[in-house]
Design an enzyme around this catalytic site. Structure first.
Site, PDB file in Angstrom:
ATOM      1  N   LYS A 197       0.879  -1.174   0.000  1.00 37.04           N
ATOM      2  CA  LYS A 197       0.000   0.000   0.000  1.00 37.04           C
ATOM      3  C   LYS A 197       0.919   1.228   0.000  1.00 37.04           C
ATOM      4  O   LYS A 197       1.491   1.592   1.030  1.00 37.04           O
ATOM      5  CB  LYS A 197      -0.892  -0.060   1.244  1.00 37.04           C
ATOM      6  CG  LYS A 197      -1.462   1.243   1.747  1.00 37.04           C
ATOM      7  CD  LYS A 197      -2.539   1.820   0.875  1.00 37.04           C
ATOM      8  CE  LYS A 197      -2.963   3.179   1.425  1.00 37.04           C
ATOM      9  NZ  LYS A 197      -2.025   4.265   1.037  1.00 37.04           N
ATOM     10  N   GLU A 275       9.563   0.983  10.821  1.00 39.91           N
ATOM     11  CA  GLU A 275      10.607   1.999  10.630  1.00 39.91           C
ATOM     12  C   GLU A 275       9.912   3.333  10.860  1.00 39.91           C
ATOM     13  O   GLU A 275       9.222   3.838   9.974  1.00 39.91           O
ATOM     14  CB  GLU A 275      11.161   1.957   9.205  1.00 39.91           C
ATOM     15  CG  GLU A 275      11.825   0.661   8.818  1.00 39.91           C
ATOM     16  CD  GLU A 275      13.105   0.387   9.577  1.00 39.91           C
ATOM     17  OE1 GLU A 275      13.596   1.278  10.284  1.00 39.91           O
ATOM     18  OE2 GLU A 275      13.593  -0.744   9.470  1.00 39.91           O
ATOM     19  N   CYS A 309      13.527  10.278   7.312  1.00 41.03           N
ATOM     20  CA  CYS A 309      13.412  10.019   8.750  1.00 41.03           C
ATOM     21  C   CYS A 309      14.770   9.950   9.431  1.00 41.03           C
ATOM     22  O   CYS A 309      14.844   9.954  10.650  1.00 41.03           O
ATOM     23  CB  CYS A 309      12.535   8.808   9.049  1.00 41.03           C
ATOM     24  SG  CYS A 309      12.989   7.383   8.134  1.00 41.03           S
ATOM     25  N   GLU A 411      10.221  15.799  15.036  1.00 40.63           N
ATOM     26  CA  GLU A 411      10.915  15.581  13.769  1.00 40.63           C
ATOM     27  C   GLU A 411      10.474  16.701  12.828  1.00 40.63           C
ATOM     28  O   GLU A 411       9.272  16.859  12.568  1.00 40.63           O
ATOM     29  CB  GLU A 411      10.454  14.216  13.244  1.00 40.63           C
ATOM     30  CG  GLU A 411      11.264  13.680  12.145  1.00 40.63           C
ATOM     31  CD  GLU A 411      10.790  12.283  11.748  1.00 40.63           C
ATOM     32  OE1 GLU A 411       9.620  11.926  11.990  1.00 40.63           O
ATOM     33  OE2 GLU A 411      11.607  11.558  11.163  1.00 40.63           O
TER      34      GLU A 411
HETATM   35  C1  SIN Z   1      13.302   7.119   5.245  1.00 45.84           C
HETATM   36  O1  SIN Z   1      13.459   8.310   5.419  1.00 45.84           O
HETATM   37  O2  SIN Z   1      12.212   6.588   5.486  1.00 45.84           O
HETATM   38  C2  SIN Z   1      14.386   6.211   4.714  1.00 45.84           C
HETATM   39  C3  SIN Z   1      15.656   6.908   4.503  1.00 45.84           C
HETATM   40  C4  SIN Z   1      16.718   6.014   3.916  1.00 45.84           C
HETATM   41  O3  SIN Z   1      16.514   4.822   3.654  1.00 45.84           O
HETATM   42  O4  SIN Z   1      17.799   6.524   3.728  1.00 45.84           O
END
Ligand code: SIN
Length: 509
Positions: A197, A275, A309, A411
């Site tokens: 998804k 994640e 992230c 964040e």
């Molecule tokens: C992400 O920001 O979700 C992944 C970043 C990355 O794999 O470098």
């Protein structure tokens, strides 16, 4: 009743003005059981180019019952996919990798048009994304078991790894291809089937990847993509976590949504990989090489305009190097960062993804500016929407911020550098670990003993030491604390999609 087009290819080229890519990669229907499928309701939702607001396409808005069809397909396909040999899965993944590489330029243009990522970065992401298919094509053949010394002469103890079943893969807009291939590569290599998804903002890249999976010969039902609007996403997501036919879920996105999925998964005691959000610290110690630290911060902060992230979020700079670092950073940002439509040559800072994200960044900066008199915070650069208007935000530096401000305890997900000065190593470590998140962290130091000491003490799943770019398929990507569970990439990425079965052979004389 599902409607399938003969080829699945839509005539979108004319509706996507000024964007260069092969129309055969562009689809607006979901990909289920090897075919292109409209929503049962006939509903669609728009996909916009964040650089100019232009509507690129209208994509099938699948609901719960459409998603059930995809889960059923994956469940049926698992019966045969799990019996394929590792070599057969490896060959198919390798073919998929080669097709992604062949279509790299078209995929990069498509990605830039729907997520705003500058073209050079989009190319980088396609390579990053394909690398997971290549890596897991190789890894498929190395999913080994164990033979363990038995305590009884009449018994032999063996462990084998088996695929868990159907995996639901819920992926974000900031890496529209790589987050899919990182999960699906490992899932398929393990012998699992999956339902993907993609985020509402970036379904086109996901469907293009499905097109190439199909061309590579991945059998029907093994890899499915269900697209849905923001309105339908909660129901679709809930089913993907609670359906008895789903064995596990892998999600990349915010901590808040991750917690909700974790709760839904708990009902069926499903396997889950998360994640989630980060709040990465970036520490510059007195012994750092300033040029390297500035380069590292530009990489760790401004990739995807700060929308990753693992972006550096809280910048801590030791007092002895503070002034030199700040002036070098400001000069580098003014000199090197070029804001604009990512499809244009030379641009390296694209737009933010949508209005919500833009408002969030504005709020973070406004809070610092409004408190500047009372707490001494300073706006050193930027601090406003870019003159281009729309979703473009000017690269910004804020200094003398404190841990109560959203730029430090949330964040940011935008091109904002928030800096705080510190005096001692202990103070920096305490500050760095004072968060519920623990995804990435970074620090710069040329003192070898300090690099080990600090590397050990930082509470994060990943640490960049004199390095701002840590992502690669060989790395074990993942967080601790509220930044997630499990690891993606590397050989450990297989763990989420396999379980260990203990076989005890008795009666051996
Ligand atoms: C992400 O920001 O979700 C992944 C970043 C990355 O794999 O470098």
């Amino acid at each position: 009743m599902m409607l399938r087009s003969v080829t699945g290819v839509c005539c979108l080229r004319r509706s996507i003005i000024g964007v260069r890519y092969v129309s055969s990669l562009v689809h607006n229907k979901a990909y289920i059981d090897g075919g292109w499928v409209e929503a049962q309701s006939g509903n669609v939702f728009p996909v916009n180019n964040p650089a100019n607001g232009e509507v690129l396409s209208h994509v099938a808005d699948m609901c719960e019952s459409d998603t059930q069809t995809a889960i059923d397909a994956a469940h049926n396909a698992f019966v045969t996919w799990k019996t394929t040999t590792a070599k057969e899965r490896s060959v198919l993944l390798r073919r998929w990798y080669e097709l992604v590489e062949t279509h790299k330029t078209d995929l990069a243009h498509l990605m830039t048009s729907e997520c705003g990522k500058p073209l050079a970065e989009a190319h980088g992401e396609v390579s990053y994304g394909s690398s997971f298919l290549e890596f897991y094509a190789e890894e498929a053949r190395r999913i080994y078991g164990e033979v363990v010394p038995s305590p009884h002469p009449s018994k032999e103890i063996l462990f084998i790894r088996q695929p868990i079943g159907v995996a639901s893969l819920i992926t974000p807009w900031n890496f529209p291809i790589a987050m899919i291939t990182r999960k699906a590569g490992a899932a398929l290599a393990s012998g699992c089937t999956c339902v993907v998804k993609p985020a509402e903002d970036t379904p086109l890249s996901a469907l293009a990847i499905a097109h190439l999976a199909h061309q590579a010969g991945i059998p029907p039902g093994v890899f499915n993509v269900v697209t849905s609007s923001r309105a339908n996403t909660p129901d679709v997501g809930k089913l993907m976590c609670t359906s008895p036919k789903v064995a596990g879920v892998s999600f990349t996105g915010s901590t808040a949504v991750g917690k909700l999925l974790y709760e839904w998964c708990s009902v069926g005691v499903k396997r889950i990989g998360l994640e989630l959000g980060g709040n990465a610290v970036f520490i510059v110690f007195n012994s750092a090489n300033v040029t390297a630290a500035v380069d590292g911060l530009i990489n760790a902060k401004f990739r995807n305009a700060g929308q990753t992230c693992i972006s550096a979020n809280r910048i801590l700079v030791q007092s002895g190097i503070y002034e030199e670092f700040l002036s070098s950073l400001k000069a580098a940002m003014m000199d090197r960062l070029v804001v604009g439509d990512g499809a244009k040559e030379g641009v390296n800072q694209g737009p933010l993804i949508n209005d919500n994200q833009f408002r969030r960044v504005e709020r973070v900066v406004e809070r610092v500016v409004s408190e500047s008199v009372s707490c001494g915070a300073e706006l050193v650069l930027g601090g406003h929407g870019h003159e281009l208007g729309g979703l473009f935000y000017s690269p910004t530096i804020l200094t003398h911020v404190n841990k109560h401000m959203p730029c430090f305890n949330e964040e940011i997900f935008g091109p904002i550098v928030a800096i705080k000065k510190f005096e001692t190593e202990d103070e920096a470590i305490t500050e760095a670990n004072c968060t519920n998140h623990g995804l990435a962290s970074y620090f710069y130091s040329q003192d070898v003993s300090q690099t080990w000491r600090v590397g050990r003490q930082l509470e994060a799943g990943m640490v960049g030491i004199n390095e701002g770019l840590i992502s690669c398929c060989e790395g074990a990507f993942g967080g601790i604390k509220q930044s997630g569970l499990g690891r993606e990439g590397s050989r450990h990425g297989i763990d989420d999609y396999t379980y260990i079965k203990y076989l005890c052979f008795g009666g051996i004389n």
